[in-house]
Design an enzyme around this catalytic site. Structure first.
Site: not given
Length: 185
Positions: A138-139, A142, A148, A154, A173
């Site tokens: 996730h990070e 970014h 987001h 996802c 996703c």
């Protein structure tokens, strides 16, 4: 080939197996973009204690990013991901699982609230590894410009609680993956 540094930042103890699991997964995914994960030796948390909030018992998350950027730049890497066992927060939030800077190309994740023990459950190393991988992906998303995602499955979906983290997958996703491929063209 460019290196993606994995930097353990230790308050008390970070299991090597968790760091290796994150590095292996990140390597498996990001190697298609010529980024290769390299685990650096552990560093202590002392340099970050200036932003320790005694009343909260937490560290301000953004404090870690400039040091990670300095390590990344010194070692001429493409990006850096810090993994800490310290509890992190940001102003206006009770806690954060992680934080990223696309500008600096660095991110930090905290294992503190990813541990089942934090929620009164028994220790589960495999669950901790899974959660850490999701937060790392996730990070890093970014770091490479992803926002987001509204898709709850996802990995880029915002985790407001550990339940959100457990619900989402480790994968981007199709829409997020397409955006990521554009970044690395």
């Amino acid at each position: 080939m460019t290196r993606l540094l994995i930097v353990p930042i230790v308050l008390e103890k970070i299991g090597k197996d968790v760091v290796v699991a994150v590095a292996d997964y990140v390597e498996q995914f990001y190697s298609r973009f010529e980024l290769h994960a390299v685990i650096l030796p552990e560093i202590g948390i002392d340099d970050f204690s200036v932003e320790y909030n005694w009343s909260r018992g937490q560290f301000l998350g953004r404090t870690f990013l400039p040091t990670l950027a300095q390590i990344k730049d010194t070692l001429r890497a493409g990006a850096a991901l810090g993994i800490t066992d310290a509890d992190l927060y940001e102003k206006g939030l009770n806690f954060i699982f992680g934080l990223a800077s696309p500008y600096l190309k660095v991110a930090i994740i905290s294992l503190h609230r990813l541990r089942p023990e934090f929620y009164g459950k028994i220790s589960n190393e495999e669950l901790l590894k899974d959660r850490a991988i999701k937060e790392a992906m996730h990070e890093l998303g970014h770091v490479f410009g992803l926002e987001h995602c509204p898709n709850p499955k996802c990995v880029m979906h915002f985790s407001n609680s550990i339940l959100d983290t457990d619900l989402k997958s480790r994968e981007y996703c199709d829409d997020c993956l397409k955006k990521l491929k554009e970044v690395f063209k």
